[in-house]
Design an enzyme around this catalytic site. Structure first.
Site, PDB file in Angstrom:
ATOM      1  N   GLU A 103       0.854  -1.179   0.003  1.00 24.59           N
ATOM      2  CA  GLU A 103      -0.086  -0.173  -0.093  1.00 24.59           C
ATOM      3  C   GLU A 103       0.677   1.479  -0.093  1.00 24.59           C
ATOM      4  OE1 GLU A 103      -2.731  -0.371   3.306  1.00 24.59           O
ATOM      5  OE2 GLU A 103      -3.892  -1.943   2.045  1.00 24.59           O
ATOM      6  N   HIS A 143      -8.126   1.191   1.565  1.00 26.58           N
ATOM      7  CA  HIS A 143      -7.741   1.014   2.905  1.00 26.58           C
ATOM      8  C   HIS A 143      -8.707   1.804   3.596  1.00 26.58           C
ATOM      9  CE1 HIS A 143      -5.085  -1.320   5.759  1.00 26.58           C
ATOM     10  NE2 HIS A 143      -6.156  -1.198   6.382  1.00 26.58           N
TER      11      HIS A 143
END
Length: 326
Positions: free
Chosen positions: A264, A283
């Site tokens: 990420e 997220h």
């Protein structure tokens, strides 16, 4: 201000900022996704008394960069990006914002179930480019289907409550759940395989540990139903993303809703992002105002309680077994 708190990510909400100021702490925000080396340089320069972790990896070099560091608090509940062993070696307690974002994450998992089952993002995009696919769309109805929940903490419990009006058959797998835990509206099963083979929707709500990393891989997809939907609002590392891509491309399972990724931010060239049966969010499970407020307040208070020598919330402490800080 008497204390400094480094915030690894965007600034905290107004409420959390006000609490920090009232308790004598200045907040040092770093809004971009900084590398551990960059965070270590900031910590070495600023010498913070506490670190509030919103994003980035907090490894040994970051933790060791400030001689004044006394506590670390996660702005959330997943702490796999914090080197807890390194904190232990320096007798630094690590806290999570226990319960602060549970409702918001559970609601996103619930929303992703519908988004995948009814192809909402794809249909939205098609209409906006001049198409009208009413005759050819084949969405799935969730009413009366089966849900498998892997991990039965607060988020999993809330999700089970949210699906009750759908009259779904719910099964729970959590090997760490006490034997005497009462589950009124779900069946507890003894293995992940039972969840995989019996569920139309599988939702992951467990932490990322050496034992759970890539727990859903090629063998697990082969056991799932061809019309199954996989939801992950926990940690990306729980799923083998290459195996997931193959399973979705080849019709081994029907779809996936992902709020987290192994790396990420997710790379724009990630193969999963090219598939029409994948719905993704960045997220963002905890990205509601209510959750941000609660997480920020808890993170600030956890650290300030340590700095001020007050009674600590051991339930929110990750490394309480290694530290005598009660």
């Amino acid at each position: 201000m008497r204390y400094k708190l480094l915030v690894t990510g965007p600034a905290l909400t107004a409420e959390a900022t006000a609490i920090a100021a009232r308790r004598g702490a200045a907040l040092i925000a770093n809004a971009h996704h900084a590398s551990p080396q960059e965070l270590a340089e900031i910590a070495a320069r600023e010498q913070p008394d506490g670190i509030i972790v919103r994003q980035g990896k907090i490894d040994d070099q970051v933790i060791g960069a400030s001689a004044k560091l006394k506590a670390i608090a996660k702005h959330g509940v997943g702490y796999d990006n914090i080197d807890v062993d390194a904190a232990d070696r320096r007798s630094i307690p690590v806290f999570v914002a226990r319960g602060a974002n549970s409702q918001s994450v559970a609601e996103l998992a619930f929303a992703l179930m519908f988004a995948v089952a009814r192809e909402i993002p794809r249909l939205d995009a098609r209409i906006k480019t001049g198409h009208w696919d009413k005759a050819t769309t084949r969405g799935a109805q969730l009413f009366g289907r089966s849900l498998g929940v892997v991990g039965f903490g607060e988020i999993g419990r809330i999700l089970v409550g949210l699906v009750q009006p759908l009259q779904m058959k719910v099964r729970i797998f959590d090997p760490y759940m006490p034997d005497d835990t009462e589950i009124a509206v779900a069946e507890r099963v003894g293995s992940l395989d039972e969840i995989l083979t019996a569920s139309d929707v599988i939702s992951l709500h467990c932490p990322l540990t050496p034992q759970t990393r890539n727990m859903i891989g090629r063998d697990q997809f082969a056991r799932m139903r061809r019309d199954a939907i996989l939801i992950n609002t926990a940690r990306g590392g729980l799923i083998d993303e290459t195996a997931l891509f193959d399973a979705l491309r080849d019709g081994v399972i029907a779809g996936a809703g992902l709020d987290s990724f192994a790396e990420e931010p997710a790379r724009p060239d990630l193969p999963l992002l090219t598939l029409p049966n994948v719905v993704v969010t960045p997220h963002a499970g905890a990205s509601t105002q209510a959750a941000r407020d609660a997480m920020g307040v808890l993170a600030v208070n956890h650290i300030m309680d340590v700095l001020e020598g007050k009674t600590l919330d051991r339930r929110a402490m990750v490394n309480k077994k290694q530290l005598d800080v009660a």
